[in-house]
Design a protein around this motif. Structure first.
Motif, PDB file in Angstrom:
ATOM      1  N   UNK A  22      39.043  32.589  35.657  1.00 23.91           N
ATOM      2  CA  UNK A  22      38.473  33.239  34.473  1.00 23.91           C
ATOM      3  C   UNK A  22      38.591  34.754  34.577  1.00 23.91           C
ATOM      4  N   UNK A  23      38.324  35.305  35.778  1.00 24.35           N
ATOM      5  CA  UNK A  23      38.439  36.746  35.974  1.00 24.35           C
ATOM      6  C   UNK A  23      39.869  37.219  35.738  1.00 24.35           C
ATOM      7  N   UNK A  24      40.844  36.434  36.196  1.00 26.07           N
ATOM      8  CA  UNK A  24      42.248  36.797  36.004  1.00 26.07           C
ATOM      9  C   UNK A  24      42.629  36.768  34.528  1.00 26.07           C
ATOM     10  N   UNK A  25      42.242  35.689  33.840  1.00 21.30           N
ATOM     11  CA  UNK A  25      42.555  35.576  32.406  1.00 21.30           C
ATOM     12  C   UNK A  25      41.899  36.710  31.626  1.00 21.30           C
ATOM     13  N   UNK A  73      49.011  46.421  40.556  1.00 21.41           N
ATOM     14  CA  UNK A  73      48.130  47.245  41.381  1.00 21.41           C
ATOM     15  C   UNK A  73      46.716  47.305  40.789  1.00 21.41           C
ATOM     16  N   UNK A  74      46.646  47.439  39.481  1.00 22.48           N
ATOM     17  CA  UNK A  74      45.345  47.455  38.819  1.00 22.48           C
ATOM     18  C   UNK A  74      44.622  46.117  39.014  1.00 22.48           C
ATOM     19  N   UNK A  75      45.393  45.033  38.951  1.00 23.48           N
ATOM     20  CA  UNK A  75      44.797  43.695  39.104  1.00 23.48           C
ATOM     21  C   UNK A  75      44.267  43.482  40.514  1.00 23.48           C
ATOM     22  N   UNK A  76      45.032  43.877  41.526  1.00 28.12           N
ATOM     23  CA  UNK A  76      44.575  43.698  42.909  1.00 28.12           C
ATOM     24  C   UNK A  76      43.343  44.567  43.187  1.00 28.12           C
ATOM     25  N   UNK A  77      43.320  45.791  42.627  1.00 32.01           N
ATOM     26  CA  UNK A  77      42.145  46.638  42.792  1.00 32.01           C
ATOM     27  C   UNK A  77      40.934  46.015  42.088  1.00 32.01           C
ATOM     28  N   UNK A  78      41.180  45.395  40.945  1.00 34.53           N
ATOM     29  CA  UNK A  78      40.101  44.740  40.194  1.00 34.53           C
ATOM     30  C   UNK A  78      39.526  43.570  40.992  1.00 34.53           C
ATOM     31  N   UNK A  85      31.464  42.973  44.721  1.00 32.82           N
ATOM     32  CA  UNK A  85      30.483  42.996  43.635  1.00 32.82           C
ATOM     33  C   UNK A  85      30.499  44.334  42.905  1.00 32.82           C
ATOM     34  N   UNK A  86      31.675  44.927  42.845  1.00 31.30           N
ATOM     35  CA  UNK A  86      31.864  46.186  42.129  1.00 31.30           C
ATOM     36  C   UNK A  86      32.672  45.886  40.867  1.00 31.30           C
ATOM     37  N   UNK A  87      31.989  45.890  39.722  1.00 32.91           N
ATOM     38  CA  UNK A  87      32.643  45.580  38.455  1.00 32.91           C
ATOM     39  C   UNK A  87      33.102  46.830  37.716  1.00 32.91           C
ATOM     40  N   UNK A  88      33.064  47.961  38.390  1.00 29.59           N
ATOM     41  CA  UNK A  88      33.471  49.207  37.754  1.00 29.59           C
ATOM     42  C   UNK A  88      32.290  49.940  37.153  1.00 29.59           C
ATOM     43  N   UNK A 302      30.570  41.144  31.383  1.00 28.92           N
ATOM     44  CA  UNK A 302      29.712  40.229  30.622  1.00 28.92           C
ATOM     45  C   UNK A 302      30.325  38.834  30.566  1.00 28.92           C
ATOM     46  N   UNK A 303      31.633  38.763  30.295  1.00 23.45           N
ATOM     47  CA  UNK A 303      32.312  37.468  30.275  1.00 23.45           C
ATOM     48  C   UNK A 303      32.205  36.775  31.638  1.00 23.45           C
ATOM     49  N   UNK A 304      32.380  37.557  32.687  1.00 23.80           N
ATOM     50  CA  UNK A 304      32.341  36.997  34.040  1.00 23.80           C
ATOM     51  C   UNK A 304      30.942  36.478  34.372  1.00 23.80           C
TER      52      UNK A 304
END
Length: 335
Positions: A22-25, A73-78, A85-88, A302-304
């Motif tokens: 779900x996080x990836x999608x 790179x953005x995805x791996x950092x995400x 537990x860091x959602x930005x 929120x989705x997560x």
């Protein structure tokens, strides 16, 4: 390893995989939504008098990862942030971590959803039993009709009707907000009383919107149990009706516990319309605001959170069903 431990380990493993999926999608969908929230934020900072280089660096910090890197790179950092537990950081609330924003909003959603769902569940199963037993009489018809009517009315329509009746025609309850600003936050009678008063309409809306489904489901389950052989055998043996009634209720209610746990998880995401109408700053209200502000980090978080709540509710429902129903335990132990 016990049966409960084996089931828990399996559920947790599947849950982690589902959360990652779900996080990836969500990440790729959000990053392909038309519009650039970073560019919009950058322009606002420039208009506020900030130097271009400083504005660019500030936007990078707010977004949570390097926007000038490749999508991979953005995805791996995400993903790395998720494991920490860091959602930005929220773009619409500069400097505020997304996790803090979600935690603050969740407390205003969980309590009304929990109270409303449990209230509707208790009333629905009790009246559902009577609706099944008295299904050939006027009482059974009236209960079934009430369940069908409320089950067919959308949540937001119920919410608006309650506002019109109890906040406009008969102004005895507040129509929006969580607490009166006159009271100082804290554990005091005035603040708690005002908070409870503001929560009445959202809780009643949740309860009424779910009541119809519970009474109809319980009625159907009881009717099915009434035809089982052990009920007929009990009646032929002259067993007391009170004991038979307990057997009927106990067996009919088992499938509904699974639905109860799942509904609690799903309602966290289904609170959007109710919280918008009552201006209640919960997760649904926050989700709408994040879409309007193009706060993609907050939207993804929120989705997560809603996904995690639904998965955990599913795990709790399955484990609880295993504990309360000996047939499930005996069937798995035999296999």
């Amino acid at each position: 390893m016990t049966l409960i431990a084996r089931r828990l380990a399996g559920h947790l493993a599947r849950g982690v995989v589902m959360i990652l999926v779900v996080a990836t999608i969500t990440f790729f969908i959000v990053n392909n939504i038309p519009g650039d929230p970073m560019a919009a934020r950058y322009e606002k900072l420039i208009e506020g008098g900030m130097a271009p280089q400083a504005a660019s660096q500030a936007v990078k910090v707010l977004y949570g990862f390097q926007p000038d890197g490749t999508l991979w790179q953005q995805y791996t950092e995400y993903l790395g942030g998720l494991f920490r537990l860091d959602l930005g950081v929220s773009v619409s609330r500069p400097g505020t971590p997304v996790l803090d924003v979600l935690t603050e909003a969740a407390k205003w959603t969980v309590l009304p959803v929990l109270l409303g769902t449990l209230l509707s569940f208790l009333v629905g199963i009790i009246l559902g039993v009577f609706a099944a037993i008295k299904r050939t009489g006027k009482l059974g018809d009236a209960l079934a009709i009430s369940g069908s009517l409320l089950h067919g009315i959308p949540q937001y329509v119920l919410a608006m009707l309650l506002v019109v009746i109890f906040a406009t025609l008969i102004p005895i309850l507040p129509a929006e907000g969580t607490v009166d600003i006159l009271y100082e936050p804290g554990f005091n009678a005035g603040y708690i009383g005002s908070m409870a008063e503001h929560a009445v309409l959202p809780v009643v809306t949740y309860a009424l919107s779910a009541y119809g489904g519970w009474i109809l489901a319980m009625k159907s389950s009881v009717v099915t149990v009434l035809g089982d052989d052990f009920i007929l055998a009990s009646e032929l043996r002259g067993m007391k009706r009170s004991i038979v009634f307990r057997y009927i209720t106990r067996n009919a209610i088992l499938p509904l516990f699974t639905l109860l746990a799942l509904s609690l998880g799903l309602l966290l995401g289904g609170a959007v319309f109710i919280e918008k109408i009552f201006n209640y700053p919960g997760l649904g209200w926050l989700l709408i605001g994040s879409v309007q502000d193009r706060d993609y980090a907050l939207m993804s978080g929120a989705f997560l959170l809603i996904t995690v709540a639904t998965i955990l509710a599913n795990i709790v429902a399955d484990l609880f069903y295993t504990v309360i129903d000996p047939r499930v335990r005996s069937g798995e132990e035999a296999s």
